[in-house]
Motif scaffolding. Structure first.
Motif, mmCIF file in Angstrom:
data_model
loop_
_atom_site.group_PDB
_atom_site.id
_atom_site.type_symbol
_atom_site.label_atom_id
_atom_site.label_comp_id
_atom_site.label_asym_id
_atom_site.label_seq_id
_atom_site.Cartn_x
_atom_site.Cartn_y
_atom_site.Cartn_z
ATOM 1 N N UNK A 60 -28.338 -31.090 17.722
ATOM 2 C CA UNK A 60 -28.190 -29.161 17.924
ATOM 3 C C UNK A 60 -26.404 -29.724 18.108
ATOM 4 N N UNK A 61 -25.367 -30.364 18.908
ATOM 5 C CA UNK A 61 -24.723 -30.402 18.826
ATOM 6 C C UNK A 61 -23.902 -30.552 17.448
ATOM 7 N N UNK A 62 -24.682 -31.909 16.823
ATOM 8 C CA UNK A 62 -24.043 -32.390 14.772
ATOM 9 C C UNK A 62 -24.672 -31.004 14.568
ATOM 10 N N UNK A 63 -25.523 -30.247 14.378
ATOM 11 C CA UNK A 63 -25.789 -29.182 13.695
ATOM 12 C C UNK A 63 -24.851 -27.738 14.132
ATOM 13 N N UNK A 64 -23.798 -27.336 14.890
ATOM 14 C CA UNK A 64 -22.730 -26.711 15.232
ATOM 15 C C UNK A 64 -21.824 -27.678 15.219
ATOM 16 N N UNK A 65 -21.518 -28.917 14.714
ATOM 17 C CA UNK A 65 -20.171 -28.875 14.457
ATOM 18 C C UNK A 65 -20.403 -28.892 12.807
ATOM 19 N N UNK A 66 -21.379 -29.449 11.538
ATOM 20 C CA UNK A 66 -21.173 -28.581 10.272
ATOM 21 C C UNK A 66 -21.156 -27.176 10.555
ATOM 22 N N UNK A 67 -21.694 -25.974 11.203
ATOM 23 C CA UNK A 67 -21.565 -24.560 10.732
ATOM 24 C C UNK A 67 -20.460 -24.499 11.240
ATOM 25 N N UNK A 68 -19.690 -24.907 12.727
ATOM 26 C CA UNK A 68 -18.545 -25.203 13.335
ATOM 27 C C UNK A 68 -16.561 -24.843 11.543
ATOM 28 N N UNK A 69 -17.220 -26.177 10.892
ATOM 29 C CA UNK A 69 -16.749 -26.769 9.823
ATOM 30 C C UNK A 69 -16.819 -26.157 8.931
ATOM 31 N N UNK A 70 -18.349 -25.349 8.046
ATOM 32 C CA UNK A 70 -18.126 -23.999 7.151
ATOM 33 C C UNK A 70 -17.655 -23.221 7.636
ATOM 34 N N UNK A 71 -17.330 -22.793 8.618
ATOM 35 C CA UNK A 71 -16.460 -21.234 9.665
ATOM 36 C C UNK A 71 -15.042 -21.412 8.483
ATOM 37 N N UNK A 72 -14.843 -22.410 9.665
ATOM 38 C CA UNK A 72 -13.302 -22.724 9.515
ATOM 39 C C UNK A 72 -12.773 -23.363 7.646
ATOM 40 N N UNK A 73 -13.690 -23.632 7.236
ATOM 41 C CA UNK A 73 -13.173 -23.396 5.677
ATOM 42 C C UNK A 73 -12.917 -22.459 5.115
ATOM 43 N N UNK A 74 -13.988 -21.629 5.665
ATOM 44 C CA UNK A 74 -14.009 -20.487 4.513
ATOM 45 C C UNK A 74 -12.342 -19.333 5.694
ATOM 46 N N UNK A 75 -12.249 -19.572 7.070
ATOM 47 C CA UNK A 75 -11.122 -19.084 7.423
ATOM 48 C C UNK A 75 -9.902 -19.496 6.447
ATOM 49 N N UNK A 76 -9.578 -20.758 6.650
ATOM 50 C CA UNK A 76 -8.892 -21.092 5.497
ATOM 51 C C UNK A 76 -8.637 -20.544 4.321
ATOM 52 N N UNK A 77 -9.455 -20.507 3.587
ATOM 53 C CA UNK A 77 -9.668 -19.665 1.951
ATOM 54 C C UNK A 77 -9.281 -17.983 2.390
ATOM 55 N N UNK A 78 -10.064 -17.253 3.366
ATOM 56 C CA UNK A 78 -9.180 -16.192 3.469
ATOM 57 C C UNK A 78 -7.918 -16.408 3.536
ATOM 58 N N UNK A 79 -7.195 -16.570 4.586
ATOM 59 C CA UNK A 79 -6.008 -16.636 5.226
ATOM 60 C C UNK A 79 -4.983 -17.551 3.701
ATOM 61 N N UNK A 80 -5.414 -17.752 2.762
ATOM 62 C CA UNK A 80 -4.667 -17.979 1.966
ATOM 63 C C UNK A 80 -4.110 -19.993 2.463
ATOM 64 N N UNK A 81 -4.757 -20.321 2.628
ATOM 65 C CA UNK A 81 -4.387 -22.130 3.063
ATOM 66 C C UNK A 81 -3.841 -21.893 4.496
ATOM 67 N N UNK A 82 -3.532 -21.176 5.035
ATOM 68 C CA UNK A 82 -3.004 -21.735 6.591
ATOM 69 C C UNK A 82 -3.560 -22.173 7.324
ATOM 70 N N UNK A 83 -3.408 -23.718 7.980
ATOM 71 C CA UNK A 83 -3.199 -23.981 8.560
ATOM 72 C C UNK A 83 -2.540 -23.883 9.984
ATOM 73 N N UNK A 84 -2.675 -23.088 10.089
ATOM 74 C CA UNK A 84 -1.534 -23.296 12.087
ATOM 75 C C UNK A 84 -2.038 -23.233 12.883
ATOM 76 N N UNK A 85 -3.945 -22.510 13.195
ATOM 77 C CA UNK A 85 -4.725 -22.255 14.007
ATOM 78 C C UNK A 85 -4.236 -22.859 15.509
ATOM 79 N N UNK A 86 -4.134 -22.157 16.506
ATOM 80 C CA UNK A 86 -4.541 -23.064 17.513
ATOM 81 C C UNK A 86 -5.150 -23.284 17.923
ATOM 82 N N UNK A 87 -5.465 -23.817 19.594
ATOM 83 C CA UNK A 87 -6.983 -24.546 19.604
ATOM 84 C C UNK A 87 -7.856 -23.164 19.633
ATOM 85 N N UNK A 88 -7.221 -22.092 20.857
ATOM 86 C CA UNK A 88 -7.873 -20.960 20.475
ATOM 87 C C UNK A 88 -8.031 -20.204 19.849
ATOM 88 N N UNK A 89 -7.821 -19.971 18.013
ATOM 89 C CA UNK A 89 -7.825 -19.007 17.821
ATOM 90 C C UNK A 89 -8.485 -19.985 16.439
#
Length: 89
Positions: A60-89
């Motif tokens: 379950x933790x491994x599946x959660x890691x995969x889903x989180x990575x998919x959402x992080x990539x989508x966030x990076x694409x939506x923000x135009x490549x911005x990668x300066x997100x903090x731990x809580x963002x």
């Protein structure tokens, strides 16, 4: 919850982040490591049922890691490549 970038107009702030993906990633990785190590110890001790339960939690933790990575990539694409997100963002 949809798997995708943060909805438009819902910009998180430092006080109220929308989705702490980086924190979720750290916690899921911690859970994966702990469950895997403990399941190995339980299998070696002969406790197979709790060992299999921890293997399931590690999956379950491994599946959660995969889903989180998919959402992080989508966030990076939506923000135009911005990668300066903090731990809580």
């Amino acid at each position: 919850m949809p798997i995708g970038p943060q909805p438009h107009g819902r910009r998180g702030t430092v006080e109220e982040p929308y989705s702490p993906l980086n924190l979720r990633l750290v916690l899921a990785a911690f859970g994966l490591v702990i469950c895997t190590v403990l399941s190995i110890f339980l299998f070696r001790a002969g406790w197979t049922v709790p060992g299999w339960l921890l293997v399931a939690w590690a999956a379950v933790a491994l599946i959660d890691i995969v889903v989180i990575q998919i959402r992080r990539r989508a966030r990076t694409r939506a923000d135009g490549g911005r990668r300066d997100h903090s731990l809580f963002e």
